[in-house]
Structure formats: structure tokens, C-alpha cells
Design an enzyme around this catalytic site. Structure first.
Site, short mmCIF file in Angstrom:
data_model
loop_
_atom_site.label_atom_id
_atom_site.label_comp_id
_atom_site.label_asym_id
_atom_site.label_seq_id
_atom_site.Cartn_x
_atom_site.Cartn_y
_atom_site.Cartn_z
N LYS A 114 0.84 -1.15 -0.01
CA LYS A 114 -0.06 -0.16 0.02
C LYS A 114 0.95 1.16 -0.06
O LYS A 114 0.26 2.37 -0.48
CB LYS A 114 -0.90 -0.06 1.15
CG LYS A 114 -1.98 -0.93 1.15
CD LYS A 114 -2.76 -0.64 2.41
CE LYS A 114 -4.19 -1.59 2.16
NZ LYS A 114 -4.93 -1.48 3.62
N GLU A 115 2.13 1.01 0.73
CA GLU A 115 2.98 2.50 0.59
C GLU A 115 3.99 1.97 -0.13
O GLU A 115 5.36 1.37 0.67
CB GLU A 115 3.33 2.52 2.17
CG GLU A 115 2.01 3.12 2.72
CD GLU A 115 2.05 3.65 4.34
OE1 GLU A 115 1.55 4.41 4.66
OE2 GLU A 115 3.09 2.85 4.83
N ASP A 144 6.51 -0.80 10.00
CA ASP A 144 5.46 -1.70 10.51
C ASP A 144 5.09 -2.94 9.89
O ASP A 144 4.35 -3.71 10.35
CB ASP A 144 4.15 -0.93 11.01
CG ASP A 144 4.20 -0.49 12.75
OD1 ASP A 144 5.21 -0.92 13.28
OD2 ASP A 144 3.45 0.30 12.95
N LYS A 282 0.02 3.17 14.79
CA LYS A 282 1.25 4.29 14.42
C LYS A 282 1.71 4.71 15.71
O LYS A 282 2.78 5.23 15.76
CB LYS A 282 0.85 5.43 13.44
CG LYS A 282 1.65 6.21 13.27
CD LYS A 282 0.99 7.44 12.30
CE LYS A 282 2.15 8.61 11.94
NZ LYS A 282 1.22 9.69 11.60
N ASP A 306 4.90 10.87 7.51
CA ASP A 306 4.29 9.76 7.41
C ASP A 306 5.09 9.48 5.84
O ASP A 306 5.76 10.25 5.33
CB ASP A 306 2.88 10.25 6.56
CG ASP A 306 1.85 10.34 7.95
OD1 ASP A 306 2.40 9.65 9.08
OD2 ASP A 306 0.76 10.56 7.90
N ASP A 447 -2.86 11.27 16.29
CA ASP A 447 -2.31 12.78 16.22
C ASP A 447 -2.89 13.48 17.18
O ASP A 447 -2.48 14.38 17.80
CB ASP A 447 -2.20 13.10 14.79
CG ASP A 447 -3.35 12.83 14.03
OD1 ASP A 447 -4.22 11.92 14.43
OD2 ASP A 447 -3.26 12.84 12.54
O1 LIG Z 1 -0.01 0.34 12.29
C1 LIG Z 1 0.38 1.35 11.51
C2 LIG Z 1 -0.73 2.18 10.57
C3 LIG Z 1 -0.01 3.29 9.92
N1 LIG Z 1 1.25 3.47 10.17
C4 LIG Z 1 1.61 4.86 9.32
O2 LIG Z 1 1.07 5.81 9.72
C5 LIG Z 1 0.92 6.81 8.59
C6 LIG Z 1 -0.30 7.27 8.21
O3 LIG Z 1 -1.10 6.46 7.81
P1 LIG Z 1 -2.07 6.56 6.51
O4 LIG Z 1 -2.78 5.50 6.17
O5 LIG Z 1 -1.40 7.42 5.46
O6 LIG Z 1 -3.28 7.34 7.08
P2 LIG Z 1 -3.95 8.89 6.78
O7 LIG Z 1 -5.51 8.62 7.05
O8 LIG Z 1 -3.84 9.41 5.45
O9 LIG Z 1 -3.15 9.72 7.80
C7 LIG Z 1 -3.61 10.80 8.66
O10 LIG Z 1 -4.30 10.39 9.87
C8 LIG Z 1 -3.66 9.42 10.64
C9 LIG Z 1 -4.50 9.18 11.75
O11 LIG Z 1 -5.59 8.38 11.55
C10 LIG Z 1 -2.48 10.25 11.30
O12 LIG Z 1 -1.79 9.31 11.72
C11 LIG Z 1 -1.51 10.72 9.79
O13 LIG Z 1 -0.25 11.34 10.09
C12 LIG Z 1 -2.56 11.73 8.98
O14 LIG Z 1 -1.98 12.13 7.79
C13 LIG Z 1 1.62 6.25 7.65
O15 LIG Z 1 2.88 6.64 7.16
C14 LIG Z 1 1.58 4.37 7.65
O16 LIG Z 1 2.66 3.78 7.49
C15 LIG Z 1 2.21 2.72 10.90
O17 LIG Z 1 3.41 3.30 11.14
N2 LIG Z 1 1.76 1.78 11.73
MN LIG Z 2 -1.70 9.69 4.50
#
Ligand SMILES: O=c1ccn([C@@H]2O[C@H](COP(=O)(O)OP(=O)(O)O[C@H]3O[C@H](CO)[C@@H](O)[C@H](O)[C@H]3O)[C@@H](O)[C@H]2O)c(=O)[nH]1
Ligand SMILES: [Mn+2]
Length: 732
Positions: A114-115, A144, A282, A306, A447
Site C-alpha cells: 500500500k505504501e 510496521d 502508528k 508519514d 495525532d
Molecule cells: O500500524 C500502523 C498504521 C499506520 N502507520 C503509518 O501511519 C501513517 C499514516 O497512515 P495513512 O494510512 O497514510 O493514514 P492517513 O489517514 O492518510 O493519515 C492521517 O491520519 C492518521 C491518523 O488516523 C495520522 O496518523 C496521519 O499522520 C494523518 O496524515 C503512514 O505513514 C503509515 O505507514 C504505521 O506506522 N503503523
Molecule cells: Mn496519509
């Protein structure tokens, strides 16, 4: 005084300034006027209720009460919106480069599919190339996904970085994310550019081939050490169950770039996970990084990013220093937050992915109070913030680090120890992680929750919003991903809204009224679903049952309704335009807001209830950043992406059908019975909803591509709409 010492001069050369936005007084006056209209409307509802109490009138009262609550909390953002400016050029008067604090950058990734690892690598390279003393810079990557593919990508990145960093510095490149740099077709091409580009392309292909095939060729390994790193992926190693893997890929002071300058530290960390142990997503990953980095570099300043948020401006850390190093700064300053800004959004931003209110306008509003919410990425924190409230913490001690190499056995052993999955449950003092220490556990929006708890402890923050975006990230280009993201947020936000320290009760008292209201606005965000759902169905069903529910045109209350609608829409529009948005983007934004209200907010709220009564659990479902080519083409053309038969679409299609049928029915009524007087408001509302539903009608009947609405969803929603109509004919 003119020729005074450096410190004298610095008093005259500000590092930063702040000013209230011009329209603040207008906001305040309008708030008072609008408040009167809302009170009048609620009074009107009460009168109606006294007259006859029906389910329908109660539902309308509920809808308007929620709207009034959300309106009231939202006013907090409008009371003192503040704009700041920083002057990097004055920083030299306050601190020499050698006085800059060390900076640890944390980059999180969680799933190589996914990333895409190549995009995480780009993020890392863009910050490794910061205009910052290299010996003070360390980049930690948290994986992770526990994936060899990510480790492999970073080994490649470490090699490429030894060319990329000197290239950027020598040629003063502004765009330090390689992918973005080469895509932008730079006008000034430097002699070595072609060679660097070729190198980058080769790296990209190697990484992408590895991801596609799942095979990492040993031919690419340069040393025994690199080969050994992969030996930790033994049988039984899964992303959910494995020991910690920490690999130092570049070491400052030891590894050099091709020009002979030192490289920053680059460390790969995949914290340990145990199958039945909570890992707290996260927040857990960030806390593991807080501890691992403490054993290695323990920098007093931390930047969290992120996986997709690459740096778009090499001077960003200096901007943050303008606040963090300012001797007159409030010692309670916890972090400097940069906005989330996205690349690749289509012209009219069909999904409202830009989210200007959330990422730019509201943080500006909070900046005039105790400071913006932490947005999950692009925040420069003081490390000490994670270890107690402002009165408890002092500057960190660095002496325990000594001069040991971060590759030394002792340091690696303690790093692995603190990254172990059992570490946080090991002792009483360590069990404070997530409650008193580090990023806070207990909400899927770690966050927002963390910054809320920090502000309750007395910490403050600052919003730094430079013209050139400091970071650029990825916003979903798939409607389903987009709705799913909001659905996860909804669960997380309600976890904050109804926690022991709810912003509306605890926050408003502990931080201050206005800041508490701002946090309340976001934590209660998903309850928008209540009025949106009621207004999407009830007036329509009433119309189908010949029932008029709004005041007649000749009734003065008619105008109160019109004023409330136009007032709030008009203000929202102005805010967006003043912040640099466009009319079309505003329109799409309000449309998506309704769609989220019907779908993600309401489904997320139901899921929150299921979770809180223990029926099911919901994790952090990472948003996909991998984009398919066909999908990307459709997105660029501004077409909504449906395609999958997801229950998230059902409320939308059902509402679209009910609105269409009731609109036609209403028009027929007007022609047949001339009931324009008492049905006008209802028809206007339904018409407005219908215009907003256009992409759904299109996807249901007009489109033939693979991303159209699945027939199954259309059929189910026809049945649902019919059932709703039958039920309503009993209720009305
Ligand atoms: O178990 C986990 C799940 C996620 N992530 C990281 O968290 C980040 C954010 O994940 P993403 O899927 O991009 O979430 P978004 O909904 O786009 O992110 C928003 O919302 C999140 C909270 O729900 C915040 O953590 C993010 O910073 C914010 O940009 C990514 O870098 C992931 O790799 C982890 O490291 N571990
Ligand atoms: Mn994001």
C-alpha cells in the site's frame, strides 16, 4: 546602539512575527448575528413541539440542535485566526550552525504494497538532503510491515544518497525528493544530472522489481553485513509476529558521500511484534522510535513524517528553529506544525482531498489560541514534551550517549531491547508509554489525541505555513479509499469525544474554552452524520407523502431558514476563497462533506459503538498510496471511482434515488395542485441534494467504465429506497 553585539542586534531583527487576520472582527460580528438566527430557529422548533410532538418534529429538532452545536464549536476557530511569518535570514544572529540542535526524523511505513517502498525512500532522501548540518541529522524509518522489501529499498537508498546529497548541495537544488525533481523536468540541467537520473532510475527499477516479484536478488548485496541483515527473516517471521530488526544503514562520521563529506545517520527499525500483544498502530511505532533513537542519537528535536510526505523545501528545519531557538519563546512550546499539502490532486479536487479547512484554515484559527492540532506528519517536536508536562521536564541529558558508534554492540543491544514487543509491559515505569509518555494510545487518530492531551498538560504549539509548501503528500485518488480513511478517522475521533477527558467537558476547562471547543469540533466531527442523514431523507419522504414540513414562503420563518443556509454556506465559501481556494473546489468540498456525512461518518459512528461495547475491533487500515494507471487517468479526468460493491456506497445511492424520485414527485405536485407556497423550501432542498448527487446518477446509469457503480449496489439501494418509502407512509 547600531554596532552592538550579536544579541543586541537580534532584538531588532525578529525571527518571526504574528498578526491577526483582517476578517477577524467581521467573523465576530457575524457570529453574534448568526447566533440570534439559530436561537430563533430553535425557539421555533420548541413552539412547534409544544403544538404537536411527532417523531418527525423531534428528528428535525435533533438535526438542527446538532447543526447548532457544530456551528458553535466551529466559531472557536474564527475568533483569533493568526498568520505568522518567519525570517530565516535572522537566525544567524541568534545561533551559529554549530549551535543548532540535533534533529531526529521519524518516517513511518506499514505496508510495502500500500505504501510503495520507493516512495518511502523518496521521502527519506528528501529529508536527508536538508540544508542542515549533516552531523546533526538522523533519519529513522519505522517499518510496521516488517518487510525485507522495505529494508532492501533502504539499502539501495543509502547507496544512492551518497550521490544524491552532494548533487543537491552543490547545485543548490530546491526539489530534493528525487522523483519530484526528475518529474519536474528541471530547466537548469547540471553536467552530472543525466548520470544521477540514470542511477535513480536503476534503483527504482530494482526496488519495484523486488516488490513485484517478492524476490530480493543477492547480486545486489554489497557486503556480508547486508546479506546478514536479511537472515533475521527466519521461518515464522510475519508482519504481526517477529522480533525487532534494527539495521544501521548509514552512520554519521563513518560513511561518506562521493565528495568525501559525512553522511547523516540512516537507521531501519522494525519494532518487535507479538501476535496477542497490542501494538497500538502508528502511536506504538512512533514510541518505539522515540526509544530507539534515544539509545542512538537522542536529538532534542524530532520531526515526524508519514511515508508519503516528502520535503519540498530544504530550509524547513531552519523555519522550525526560528521558533525553537528563539530565546524569548514561551518554554511551553511543544511543537511547530506545518500544514499537510498534497500533490497530484485533480484540477477541481473532486474528493475534497485538499481539506483546506482541516489542514490550513483551522490550524490558523487555533494558532491564535494555544496552537494547532498535531496533524500526524510535518511536526517538529521538542523531545522532552513526551516525558511530562512543562513544569516537570528539563532539557535532556546527552551524556549517556558518550562517543560510542551507533553500530556498536552495546548500543544495538539496547536499541533492540527497547524495540521489543514486550518492552512496554515490562515494568511499571515503562507501562506509562501511551498514557503519560510518548504518543498517546487509545484512539485511531493518535495525532489529534496526542496533541489534545499535550495541550491539556499545558503545552503549546505553533503553526508554520510558508508560501512554498514544506511537505507534499499523497491524498486518496480512489473514492472508496477516501471514504474508508474518513471512516477510520470517525472511529478515532469519537474515541476522543467520549473518552474520560472529553474535550467538551475536560478540554474546555483545562486548556481554555476556545481551544477546548476546537478539539470538540473535531472529536465530534462524525456527528455531522446525524443532520446530514436526516436532511437527506426526511424532507424527501415527507414530500412523497404530501406532507409539507418547512414554513410557507409568506411566513417570516421561511427567511430564517434561508438566512441560516446562505449564511453558513457563504461564510464557508468566503473562507475557502480567501485562503486561496477556487469556487469549483469549494463546491466539490461541500459535496464530499455531505457524502462523507451519509457514508463514512455514519458507518464509522456505528462501528465506534460496536467497538465500544466490545462487539468488534477496528484497526488502523492504512490508506493505499499505490495508484493504478487506469484509475489515475479517470481521476485526472475528474471521474468518481466506485467499481467495488462496498456497503459504504449504499447510503449514497439510496439517498440519490429517494431525492430524484421525490423531486420529480414534488414538481408534479406543483403542476397538478399548485402547492408552490408550502412546498418551495422542501423542493429547493431536494433539488440542491440532487445536484450534489450528480456523480452518483452518472455512475449508476450513464457510465460504462469499470469504475461505475456496481449494479448490485444500485439494485440493493432501489430495494432500500422502496422499503424506506413504505415505512415512511406509516410514519407520516
Ligand atoms: O500500524 C500502523 C498504521 C499506520 N502507520 C503509518 O501511519 C501513517 C499514516 O497512515 P495513512 O494510512 O497514510 O493514514 P492517513 O489517514 O492518510 O493519515 C492521517 O491520519 C492518521 C491518523 O488516523 C495520522 O496518523 C496521519 O499522520 C494523518 O496524515 C503512514 O505513514 C503509515 O505507514 C504505521 O506506522 N503503523
Ligand atoms: Mn496519509
Amino acid at each position: 546602539m547600531g554596532g552592538g553585539s550579536l544579541t543586541d542586534q537580534s532584538q531588532f531583527l525578529p525571527l518571526h512575527t504574528r498578526a491577526l487576520l483582517h476578517h477577524t472582527s467581521a467573523n465576530r460580528v457575524f457570529a453574534v448575528v448568526y447566533l440570534c438566527a439559530i436561537l430563533a430557529l430553535l425557539y421555533h422548533h420548541f413552539l412547534a413541539l409544544l403544538h404537536t410532538t411527532t417523531v418527525v418534529s423531534l428528528l428535525f429538532l435533533l438535526a438542527d440542535a446538532v447543526l447548532a452545536f457544530m456551528w458553535a464549536t466551529a466559531q472557536a476557530f474564527r475568533m483569533c485566526p493568526t498568520r505568522r511569518q518567519v525570517f530565516i535570514e535572522h537566525l544567524q544572529h541568534v545561533a551559529k550552525e554549530s549551535d543548532y540542535p540535533a534533529l531526529d526524523v521519524f518516517i513511518c511505513t506499514a505496508d510495502p504494497y500500500k505504501e510503495p517502498p520507493i516512495s518511502v525512500v523518496n521521502t527519506a532522501l528528501s529529508v536527508m538532503a536538508y540544508d542542515y548540518p549533516t552531523e546533526k541529522l538522523s533519519v529513522y524509518v519505522s517499518d510496521d510491515g516488517g518487510s525485507q522489501l522495505t529494508l532492501f529499498a533502504f539499502m539501495e537508498a543509502a547507496r544512492f544518497a551518497t550521490h544524491w546529497l552532494p548533487y543537491c548541495r552543490k547545485n543548490k537544488i530546491l526539489e530534493r525528493c528525487p522523483e519530484a525533481y526528475f518529474e519536474s523536468n528541471p530547466s537548469s540541467w547540471f553536467p552530472e544530472a543525466d548520470q544521477i537520473k540514470l542511477m535513480y532510475e536503476k534503483m527504482r527499477v530494482r526496488v519495484e522489481t523486488a516488490v513485484k516479484s517478492g524476490i530480493i536478488s543477492h547480486d545486489y548485496m554489497n557486503s556480508k553485513q547486508e546479506l546478514e541483515a536479511f537472515s533475521r527473516w527466519t521461518d515464522g517471521f510475519t508482519s504481526q509476529n517477529h522480533p525487532a530488526v534494527i539495521q544501521v544503514l548509514l552512520e554519521c562520521g563513518k560513511d561518506e558521500d562521493v565528495m568525501g563529506h559525512t553522511m547523516p545517520n540512516l537507521v531501519y527499525v522494525s519494532r518487535g511484534k507479538g501476535i496477542n500483544l497490542p501494538h497500538n498502530f502508528k502511536a506504538g511505532a512512533l514510541n518505539a522510535l522515540l526509544r530507539v533513537s534515544a539509545t542512538m542519537t537522542n536529538a532534542p528535536v524530532i520531526l515526524t513524517l508519514d511515508s508519503d510526505m516528502y520535503s519540498n523545501d530544504p530550509q524547513t528545519p531552519l523555519r522550525a528553529l526560528c521558533y525553537l531557538l528563539d530565546p524569548s519563546m514561551d518554554p511551553k512550546l511543544a511543537y511547530v506544525q506545518f500544514p499537510q499539502i498534497f500533490y497530484g490532486i485533480n484540477k477541481n479536487d473532486i474528493y475534497g482531498g485538499e481539506a483546506r479547512h482541516t489542514f490550513q484554515i483551522h490550524p490558523t484559527g487555533m494558532d491564535g489560541l494555544k496552537g494547532p492540532i498535531y496533524l500526524g506528519t510535518g511536526g517538529f517536536f521538542r523531545r522532552k514534551v513526551f516525558f511530562g508536562d512543562p513544569s516537570e521536564t528539563s532539557e535532556l541529558k546527552q551524556d549517556h550517549l558518550g562517543s560510542k558508534s551507533i553500530k556498536s554492540r552495546v548500543i544495538l543491544a539496547s536499541a533492540h531491547h527497547v524495540a521489543d514487543c514486550n518492552f512496554e509491559s515490562q515494568s511499571q515505569s515503562q507501562s506509562q508509554w501511551g498514557t503519560k509518555m510518548g504518543f498517546r494510545y487509545g484512539s485511531l487518530v493518535e495525532d489529534m489525541y496526542t496533541s489534545y492531551m499535550l495541550q491539556c498538560e499545558g503545552w503549546k504549539s505553533i503553526f508554520c505555513h510558508p508560501k512554498r509548501p514544506a511537505f507534499l503528500g499523497n491524498s486518496p485518488t480512489n473514492f472508496h479509499d477516501f471514504l474508508n480513511q474518513t471512516r477510520r478517522w470517525s472511529i478515532g475521533l469519537l474515541e476522543v469525544a467520549f473518552c474520560k477527558y472529553s474535550p467538551i467537558t475536560y478540554g474546555t476547562r483545562t486548556i481554555n474554552l476556545l481551544s477546548g471547543l476546537c478539539f470538540a469540533y473535531y472529536s465530534f466531527w462524525p456527528i455531522w452524520s446525524i443532520p446530514i442523514t436526516i436532511y437527506a431523507f426526511l424532507p424527501q419522504l415527507a414530500l412523497l407523502n404530501y406532507v409539507s414540513i418547512f414554513p410557507k414562503m409568506s411566513d417570516p420563518w421561511f427567511f430564517v431558514y434561508i438566512f441560516c443556509f446562505l449564511g453558513t454556506y457563504g461564510q464557508d465559501y468566503l473562507e475557502l476563497i480567501l485562503s486561496g481556494g477556487t469556487t469549483q473546489r469549494w463546491w466539490n468540498n461541500q459535496r464530499v462533506w455531505m457524502m462523507r456525512g451519509l457514508s463514512s461518518f455514519s458507518i464509522g459512528s456505528v462501528e465506534y459503538i460496536l467497538k465500544s461495547i466490545g462487539i468488534s475491533t477496528f484497526g488502523f487500515n492504512v490508506t493505499s498510496k499505490a495508484v493504478e494507471e487506469e484509475q489515475s487517468k479517470r481521476y485526472k479526468k475528474g471521474m468518481f471511482e466506485f467499481g467495488v460493491a462496498s456497503p459504504l456506497f449504499l447510503p449514497l445511492t439510496t439517498a440519490a434515488i429517494i431525492n430524484l424520485v421525490s423531486f420529480l414527485w414534488g414538481i408534479a405536485q406543483i403542476f397538478r395542485q399548485g402547492r408552490i407556497e408550502d412546498l418551495l423550501l422542501q423542493i429547493l432542498l431536494v433539488g440542491f441534494a440532487m445536484v450534489n448527487c450528480w456523480p452518483i446518477y452518472e455512475a449508476m446509469v450513464l457510465r460504462a467504465d469499470e469504475a461505475k457503480m456496481p449494479v448490485k449496489i444500485t439494485l440493493i439501494s432501489i430495494v432500500l429506497a422502496w422499503a424506506l418509502y413504505l415505512a415512511s407512509s406509516i410514519a407520516f
